[in-house]
Every structure is written in C-alpha cells, then in structure tokens.
Design a protein around this motif. Structure first.
Motif, PDB file in Angstrom:
ATOM      1  N   GLU A   1     -13.966  15.196 -14.942  1.00 46.21           N
ATOM      2  CA  GLU A   1     -13.914  15.104 -16.398  1.00 46.21           C
ATOM      3  C   GLU A   1     -12.479  14.940 -16.885  1.00 46.21           C
ATOM      4  OE1 GLU A   1     -14.991  15.046 -20.375  1.00 46.21           O
ATOM      5  OE2 GLU A   1     -16.199  14.790 -18.559  1.00 46.21           O
ATOM      6  N   ALA A   2     -11.558  15.651 -16.270  1.00 44.45           N
ATOM      7  CA  ALA A   2     -10.163  15.558 -16.707  1.00 44.45           C
ATOM      8  C   ALA A   2      -9.603  14.166 -16.462  1.00 44.45           C
ATOM      9  CB  ALA A   2      -9.322  16.608 -15.974  1.00 44.45           C
ATOM     10  N   LEU A   3      -9.880  13.559 -15.292  1.00 43.78           N
ATOM     11  CA  LEU A   3      -9.383  12.204 -15.027  1.00 43.78           C
ATOM     12  C   LEU A   3     -10.068  11.178 -15.923  1.00 43.78           C
ATOM     13  CD1 LEU A   3      -9.055  12.241 -11.124  1.00 43.78           C
ATOM     14  CD2 LEU A   3      -7.252  12.465 -12.847  1.00 43.78           C
ATOM     15  N   THR A   4     -11.344  11.394 -16.230  1.00 43.31           N
ATOM     16  CA  THR A   4     -12.029  10.501 -17.169  1.00 43.31           C
ATOM     17  C   THR A   4     -11.349  10.535 -18.528  1.00 43.31           C
ATOM     18  OG1 THR A   4     -14.136  10.813 -16.019  1.00 43.31           O
ATOM     19  CG2 THR A   4     -14.230  10.016 -18.280  1.00 43.31           C
ATOM     20  N   ASN A   5     -10.971  11.727 -18.991  1.00 47.03           N
ATOM     21  CA  ASN A   5     -10.281  11.838 -20.278  1.00 47.03           C
ATOM     22  C   ASN A   5      -8.907  11.190 -20.243  1.00 47.03           C
ATOM     23  OD1 ASN A   5     -12.408  13.194 -21.449  1.00 47.03           O
ATOM     24  ND2 ASN A   5     -11.589  15.224 -20.985  1.00 47.03           N
ATOM     25  N   VAL A   6      -8.220  11.260 -19.100  1.00 50.43           N
ATOM     26  CA  VAL A   6      -6.912  10.601 -18.980  1.00 50.43           C
ATOM     27  C   VAL A   6      -7.080   9.096 -19.126  1.00 50.43           C
ATOM     28  CG1 VAL A   6      -4.995  10.116 -17.411  1.00 50.43           C
ATOM     29  CG2 VAL A   6      -5.902  12.436 -17.586  1.00 50.43           C
TER      30      VAL A   6
ATOM     31  N   VAL B   1      -5.282  19.860 -13.639  1.00 50.52           N
ATOM     32  CA  VAL B   1      -5.135  18.414 -13.811  1.00 50.52           C
ATOM     33  C   VAL B   1      -4.260  18.202 -15.041  1.00 50.52           C
ATOM     34  CG1 VAL B   1      -6.294  16.215 -14.183  1.00 50.52           C
ATOM     35  CG2 VAL B   1      -7.409  17.987 -12.816  1.00 50.52           C
ATOM     36  N   GLY B   2      -3.062  17.638 -14.811  1.00 48.90           N
ATOM     37  CA  GLY B   2      -2.138  17.389 -15.907  1.00 48.90           C
ATOM     38  C   GLY B   2      -1.750  15.931 -15.964  1.00 48.90           C
ATOM     39  N   ASN B   3      -1.444  15.450 -17.133  1.00 49.64           N
ATOM     40  CA  ASN B   3      -1.023  14.059 -17.284  1.00 49.64           C
ATOM     41  C   ASN B   3       0.165  13.985 -18.226  1.00 49.64           C
ATOM     42  OD1 ASN B   3      -3.486  14.476 -19.295  1.00 49.64           O
ATOM     43  ND2 ASN B   3      -2.118  12.943 -20.214  1.00 49.64           N
ATOM     44  N   THR B   4       0.920  12.918 -18.076  1.00 46.51           N
ATOM     45  CA  THR B   4       2.063  12.686 -18.950  1.00 46.51           C
ATOM     46  C   THR B   4       1.588  12.063 -20.256  1.00 46.51           C
ATOM     47  OG1 THR B   4       2.430  10.517 -17.955  1.00 46.51           O
ATOM     48  CG2 THR B   4       3.570  12.392 -16.960  1.00 46.51           C
ATOM     49  N   ALA B   5       2.531  11.807 -21.145  1.00 49.12           N
ATOM     50  CA  ALA B   5       2.178  11.206 -22.429  1.00 49.12           C
ATOM     51  C   ALA B   5       1.705   9.779 -22.225  1.00 49.12           C
ATOM     52  CB  ALA B   5       3.378  11.239 -23.372  1.00 49.12           C
ATOM     53  N   ALA B   6       0.829   9.313 -23.129  1.00 53.52           N
ATOM     54  CA  ALA B   6       0.304   7.955 -23.046  1.00 53.52           C
ATOM     55  C   ALA B   6       1.404   6.940 -23.312  1.00 53.52           C
ATOM     56  CB  ALA B   6      -0.836   7.781 -24.046  1.00 53.52           C
ATOM     57  N   ALA B   7       1.390   5.829 -22.553  1.00 53.60           N
ATOM     58  CA  ALA B   7       2.385   4.781 -22.728  1.00 53.60           C
ATOM     59  C   ALA B   7       1.976   3.778 -23.789  1.00 53.60           C
ATOM     60  CB  ALA B   7       2.621   4.060 -21.390  1.00 53.60           C
ATOM     61  N   SER B   8       0.699   3.725 -24.156  1.00 53.66           N
ATOM     62  CA  SER B   8       0.207   2.784 -25.156  1.00 53.66           C
ATOM     63  C   SER B   8      -0.990   3.396 -25.863  1.00 53.66           C
ATOM     64  CB  SER B   8      -0.174   1.454 -24.502  1.00 53.66           C
ATOM     65  OG  SER B   8      -1.197   1.659 -23.538  1.00 53.66           O
ATOM     66  N   PRO B   9      -1.351   2.857 -27.008  1.00 57.80           N
ATOM     67  CA  PRO B   9      -2.520   3.403 -27.713  1.00 57.80           C
ATOM     68  C   PRO B   9      -3.793   3.203 -26.885  1.00 57.80           C
ATOM     69  CG  PRO B   9      -1.174   2.072 -29.195  1.00 57.80           C
ATOM     70  CD  PRO B   9      -0.650   1.830 -27.807  1.00 57.80           C
TER      71      PRO B   9
ATOM     72  N   ASP C   1      -7.709   2.372 -25.861  1.00 57.27           N
ATOM     73  CA  ASP C   1      -8.712   1.389 -26.258  1.00 57.27           C
ATOM     74  C   ASP C   1      -9.693   2.055 -27.231  1.00 57.27           C
ATOM     75  OD1 ASP C   1     -10.825  -0.367 -26.496  1.00 57.27           O
ATOM     76  OD2 ASP C   1     -10.719  -1.041 -24.412  1.00 57.27           O
ATOM     77  N   PRO C   2      -9.837   1.561 -28.483  1.00 56.08           N
ATOM     78  CA  PRO C   2     -10.733   2.224 -29.442  1.00 56.08           C
ATOM     79  C   PRO C   2     -12.171   2.339 -28.937  1.00 56.08           C
ATOM     80  CG  PRO C   2      -9.354   0.608 -30.538  1.00 56.08           C
ATOM     81  CD  PRO C   2      -9.162   0.393 -29.067  1.00 56.08           C
ATOM     82  N   ALA C   3     -12.667   1.283 -28.275  1.00 56.75           N
ATOM     83  CA  ALA C   3     -14.050   1.334 -27.788  1.00 56.75           C
ATOM     84  C   ALA C   3     -14.221   2.399 -26.722  1.00 56.75           C
ATOM     85  CB  ALA C   3     -14.470  -0.028 -27.244  1.00 56.75           C
ATOM     86  N   LEU C   4     -13.215   2.521 -25.844  1.00 56.63           N
ATOM     87  CA  LEU C   4     -13.311   3.500 -24.760  1.00 56.63           C
ATOM     88  C   LEU C   4     -13.046   4.914 -25.259  1.00 56.63           C
ATOM     89  CD1 LEU C   4     -13.840   3.630 -21.734  1.00 56.63           C
ATOM     90  CD2 LEU C   4     -11.380   3.440 -21.342  1.00 56.63           C
TER      91      LEU C   4
ATOM     92  N   LYS D   1      -9.426   7.478 -20.659  1.00 55.26           N
ATOM     93  CA  LYS D   1      -9.887   7.093 -21.986  1.00 55.26           C
ATOM     94  C   LYS D   1      -8.822   7.290 -23.054  1.00 55.26           C
ATOM     95  CE  LYS D   1     -13.672   9.570 -22.215  1.00 55.26           C
ATOM     96  NZ  LYS D   1     -14.980  10.087 -22.738  1.00 55.26           N
ATOM     97  N   HIS D   2      -8.074   8.380 -22.980  1.00 54.29           N
ATOM     98  CA  HIS D   2      -7.208   8.774 -24.097  1.00 54.29           C
ATOM     99  C   HIS D   2      -5.718   8.629 -23.815  1.00 54.29           C
ATOM    100  CE1 HIS D   2     -10.757  10.375 -26.032  1.00 54.29           C
ATOM    101  NE2 HIS D   2     -11.027  11.099 -24.959  1.00 54.29           N
ATOM    102  N   ALA D   3      -5.312   8.384 -22.569  1.00 54.05           N
ATOM    103  CA  ALA D   3      -3.869   8.298 -22.251  1.00 54.05           C
ATOM    104  C   ALA D   3      -3.598   7.113 -21.341  1.00 54.05           C
ATOM    105  CB  ALA D   3      -3.403   9.608 -21.608  1.00 54.05           C
ATOM    106  N   PRO D   4      -3.783   5.882 -21.838  1.00 55.34           N
ATOM    107  CA  PRO D   4      -3.498   4.713 -20.987  1.00 55.34           C
ATOM    108  C   PRO D   4      -2.021   4.639 -20.634  1.00 55.34           C
ATOM    109  CG  PRO D   4      -3.917   4.065 -23.260  1.00 55.34           C
ATOM    110  CD  PRO D   4      -4.260   5.504 -23.175  1.00 55.34           C
TER     111      PRO D   4
END
Length: 412
Positions: free
Chosen positions: A312-317, A341-349, A351-354, A319-322
């Motif tokens: 679930e955590a990787l799925t959220n990464v 499970v940690g992720n860095t800040a998103a590099a781009s906005p 995808d609205p659909a995803l 979807k929300h942090a490309p």
C-alpha cells in the motif's frame, strides 16, 4: 409511578362472550325463580333473584376490576351462607331448586379470573368459595360434590390452560428471539466478510491496476510510434476508469451493501516484499530495500501484514509522489518486526487520473490491519517534504494458521 389502566375487556369477542354469559345466567336464575320457591324473609320474595342477577352482571366488569368482582362474589357467597344458617329464607329459598349454595355465576367468574389475576390470588378465591359451596362441616352428597365441581374444578382447569398458553407463548418468543439473534449473527458475518473482501480488493487489485496505468503512461511517453502512443493512452485511460470503478465497489463493500455471490476468502500466503520493490523499480520509482534479521522469526500472519503495508505504501508513492525515491526497511527482531516505507518529495505534480483513483481508506485499512495483529501503526510527513509509513509488529499472533505454519511460535 402511574399504573396502566386495565381495558374493559381484552377484545370484542370477550365483550360479546361476557355479555352473553351474564344474560344467560340471568335468564337461568329467572327460570329458577319462576319454577322454584321464593325467599320469605323481610327483603321480599325476589331478594334472592335480585342478588343473583347483580352477581351475573358484575361479570362484564371482571377484566377491568378483577379483584373487586371476585371479592364481591365471595361476599355474596358468605351472605348466602349466613342467610341459610342464621336466617333461612332471607336471601336463599328454604328449598332451592339449584344445588349451588354460592352465586350461580361463580364457575364462570373463577374460570375467567385466571386470565387476569395471578395464580395465588385465584387459588385463594377458589379455595374460599369451595369451602363455602361444599360445606365440609355438614357433608351432603347433594351439596359437597356439586360445590367442589362448581368452584375448584373450573379454577384448576382454567389455571392449567392459562399456564399452557403462557408456556407456548414463552417458547414462541424464545424461538423468535433465537431466530433474530441468528439473523444478526449472519448479518455480522456478512458485514465482516464484506470488509475483508474490500480490504483484499483495495490492497491487491488497486496495486496491480496502478502498475498497469504507470506502465501504459511510460510507454506512451517513450514510444515514437503514434499507434503505440494511442494504444498506451487508451490503456492508461481504461486503467484509470477501472480504478475509479474499483474505488466505488470498495466503498459499497465497506458501507455494507449486499453483494451477492461473495465467497469466503482463504488467507493468502505471505508475499515477498522484494518483489514489490522490483515492481516499483520497473515503473521508474527508485526503491531501495533494507532487510535486517531473519524473516523466519515472525509468523505468517505478521509477514502478510508487513507485505500489505509495503504494498500500500509503494502504491501511494507511485500515485502521489511521481519522481520520488523510496526506501523500504524491514528489521526482524526476536520479539517482532519493524516495517518502514519512506519516500522523498515528489519531483513533479501527480497524474490527476491516478491520484484521484484511490478510495481514501488505504491508510485507515492499514491501521486496522496492524492493530488487529497487536501492532502499532504510524503515518505522516517526513522531513524534506516526503512521507513515511511505518509499523511495529509482534513476532507472533495466536491464530490457528500461525500455529500450524509456525509450530515453535508458542514457545517464543
């Protein structure tokens, strides 16, 4: 506290029956008066008839005033006894045509009193009237047996049928209550199965569909052929629509709407988090796996919970942090497992659909899953603009499955 007032009679049929009985016994007493002797005391020749008719019509008030009616009939019986012993002919003819030495309506009063009075009161009234009617101090074959049959017998028979009716009603109520409880248990089981099905669909199907949408989006960007880009966009669009429909279906299942044909899900085998990391890397998300300790230290139930959390955590990464990178950390200890499970800040906005395809219940479902196995769940922003999801899980959960798959778990 105000006591509820008794109805005049329980039903219309009871009212008709009571009035019919009162008129019938009044007619019978009038017939006895016409054919038999009359009273000769100072109260006049119709004193006995008047007393009997008054007793007959008190029957219609029995359901509203049961104690008062029984007391009145008993008092009239004592008055008739006193007249017969001390003043013959005052209230009872010297040679009565009827063998009853109590009011003729007595059997009916006693039989109906069992419906509105408690058993002890009915037995006391019937006992007193039986003594007055049978006159055991001067036994007579023409008086004693007939007195018992007109007092004790109707009271006992009525009490028997009333007890039988109450028993049948109690059994019927108990059966209906058991049926309702069984229905509620079945509803609870179905609701629990729906929640479990919704969790499995959210954790498994959403993960696969999000991977498909990302693969299709990457193919549309990198391919130079217009037909391939068009097909990839179609796949991405259909996948996003499927995620929306899946979100609605998961919401329906969580809200308890009946879904026909749902079968009980058997527990799946614990997955390998390394496979999730490989899938994440294959769609362009730089993911690192850090494992410390022996995975065999935890039971299958705990391992499956950790797998779902990473999934679930990787799925959220995705979807929300490309463009972000992620780190999956698994630390196996003797007394449990630490998952992060940690992720860095998103590099781009995103995808609205995803990003809009989620059901909004992913983290809540993870928290519930973790707490069910006795763990502690944490989720929140991380320094630098990222996000972190973690849990501290026990090594063993006492379930039949865990014991079967891990015989040494109880000894830990």
């Amino acid at each position: 506290m105000t006591t509820a007032r008794r109805p005049l009679w329980p039903s219309r049929s009871d009212a008709c029956w009571l009035f019919f009985a009162a008129f019938a016994f009044s007619g019978m007493n009038a017939l006895f008066f016409a054919l038999g002797d009359r009273t000769t005391g100072s109260l006049g020749p119709a004193a006995g008839l008047a007393l009997q008719v008054v007793c007959d019509f008190t029957l219609v008030l029995l359901f509203r005033f049961p104690v008062q009616v029984c007391a009145f009939v008993t008092a009239v019986a004592f008055a008739m006894l006193a007249s017969d012993v001390f003043a013959p002919g005052l209230l009872v003819p010297r040679h009565p045509l009827a063998l009853l030495t109590v009011p003729t309506i007595t059997p009916v009063v006693l039989s109906q009193a069992a419906r509105v009075l408690d058993r002890r009161t009915v037995l006391w009234v019937a006992g007193i009237l039986a003594v007055v009617a049978s006159r055991p101090w001067t036994p007579d074959w023409a008086v004693t047996p007939f007195g018992l049959l007109s007092t004790a017998l109707p009271a006992l028979v009525s009490l028997y049928f009333e007890a039988r009716r109450q028993l049948l009603q109690s059994l019927r109520d108990r059966a209906e209550r058991a049926e309702r409880e069984q229905h509620l248990l079945a509803e609870q089981a179905r609701a629990e199965e729906r929640r479990r099905l919704a969790g499995e669909m959210h954790d498994v199907v959403t993960h696969r569909l999000s991977l498909m949408v990302l693969h299709a989006g990457a193919l549309g960007v990198t391919s130079a052929e217009p037909a391939v880009r068009t097909a990839a966009e179609d796949i991405r669009r259909e996948g996003a629509q499927a995620l929306d429909e899946l979100r609605d279906l998961v919401g329906v299942l969580r809200n308890g709407t009946e879904i026909g044909g749902a079968r009980t899900l058997s527990p799946a085998e614990p997955g390998d988090p390394a496979r999730l990391v490989e899938e994440s890397c294959s769609v362009g998300v730089a993911t690192e796996l850090v494992v410390d300790g022996d995975p065999a230290r935890v039971s299958p139930t705990v391992a499956r919970t950790a797998y779902r959390l990473v999934q679930e955590a990787l799925t959220n990464v995705r979807k929300h942090a490309p463009g972000a990178s992620a780190t999956v950390s698994l630390r196996y200890r003797d007394d449990g497992l630490d998952v992060s499970v940690g992720n860095t800040a998103a590099a781009s906005p995103p995808d609205p659909a995803l990003a809009g395809s989620g059901s909004g219940a992913g983290l809540a479902g993870l928290r519930q899953r973790v707490e069910l196995v006795g763990g502690r769940f944490e989720a929140g922003p991380a320094p630098g603009g990222g996000f972190r999801v973690g849990a501290i899980l026990p090594a063993y959960v006492p379930t039949a499955e865990g014991t079967h798959c891990d015989p040494g778990a109880r000894g830990r």
